[in-house]
Scaffold this motif. Sequence first.
Motif, PDB file in Angstrom:
ATOM      1  N   TYR A 164      48.129  38.551  39.521  1.00 23.27           N
ATOM      2  CA  TYR A 164      47.047  39.185  39.487  1.00 23.27           C
ATOM      3  C   TYR A 164      46.518  39.766  41.087  1.00 23.27           C
ATOM      4  O   TYR A 164      46.696  38.789  42.030  1.00 23.27           O
ATOM      5  N   TRP A 165      46.067  40.764  41.190  1.00 22.21           N
ATOM      6  CA  TRP A 165      45.897  41.469  42.528  1.00 22.21           C
ATOM      7  C   TRP A 165      44.313  41.750  42.546  1.00 22.21           C
ATOM      8  O   TRP A 165      43.787  42.051  41.553  1.00 22.21           O
ATOM      9  N   TYR A 200      45.644  42.595  50.610  1.00 25.43           N
ATOM     10  CA  TYR A 200      45.313  42.198  48.964  1.00 25.43           C
ATOM     11  C   TYR A 200      45.402  40.598  48.754  1.00 25.43           C
ATOM     12  O   TYR A 200      46.341  39.995  49.361  1.00 25.43           O
ATOM     13  N   CYS A 201      44.660  40.144  48.004  1.00 28.44           N
ATOM     14  CA  CYS A 201      44.828  38.756  47.506  1.00 28.44           C
ATOM     15  C   CYS A 201      45.491  38.814  46.150  1.00 28.44           C
ATOM     16  O   CYS A 201      45.371  39.644  45.320  1.00 28.44           O
ATOM     17  N   LYS A 202      46.735  37.745  45.955  1.00 27.88           N
ATOM     18  CA  LYS A 202      47.465  37.913  45.036  1.00 27.88           C
ATOM     19  C   LYS A 202      47.269  36.378  44.252  1.00 27.88           C
ATOM     20  O   LYS A 202      47.489  35.428  45.233  1.00 27.88           O
ATOM     21  N   CYS A 247      38.750  35.931  49.785  1.00 28.87           N
ATOM     22  CA  CYS A 247      39.189  36.283  48.315  1.00 28.87           C
ATOM     23  C   CYS A 247      38.512  35.465  47.468  1.00 28.87           C
ATOM     24  O   CYS A 247      38.720  34.086  47.248  1.00 28.87           O
ATOM     25  N   ARG A 258      54.239  47.341  50.511  1.00 30.10           N
ATOM     26  CA  ARG A 258      53.319  46.257  50.621  1.00 30.10           C
ATOM     27  C   ARG A 258      54.085  44.793  51.146  1.00 30.10           C
ATOM     28  O   ARG A 258      55.290  44.756  50.447  1.00 30.10           O
ATOM     29  N   TYR A 271      48.831  39.501  50.797  1.00 28.83           N
ATOM     30  CA  TYR A 271      49.751  40.710  51.210  1.00 28.83           C
ATOM     31  C   TYR A 271      49.023  41.698  51.930  1.00 28.83           C
ATOM     32  O   TYR A 271      47.795  41.747  51.814  1.00 28.83           O
TER      33      TYR A 271
END
Length: 114
Positions: free
Chosen positions: A103-104, A94-96, A22, A45, A37
């Motif tokens: 922010y995703w 997904y990176c958060k 990421c 999710r 996630y």
Amino acid sequence: QVQLFESGGGLVQTGGSLRLSCAASRSIVSIPTMAWYRQAPGKQREFVAVITSGGSVNYADSVKGRFTISRDNGKNSVYLQMDSLKPEDTGVYYCKATIHSMYWGQGTQVTVSS
């Protein structure tokens, strides 16, 4: 504000490994938490792993002992090393980043074949 770009997904057999990356659009030194996630088809999710700016980590029970989250502040990046993959690990990852808001990234597909 930050933009996140995931990469590293793909198709792998059961028991295999993948390393997700990421990349952030700005320095992540001051970002309090960064997390991974995942979302499987037809499911909500769910949390996978988190790392704080101080290096503390936490994992979902389903991935403990198999996944490792890490961060490289010099490269503005967070990683997810995934070992001993199972078909149930299939999904979009997904990176958060959590600063004052969440922010995703756009996600990267991981498919584990049986």
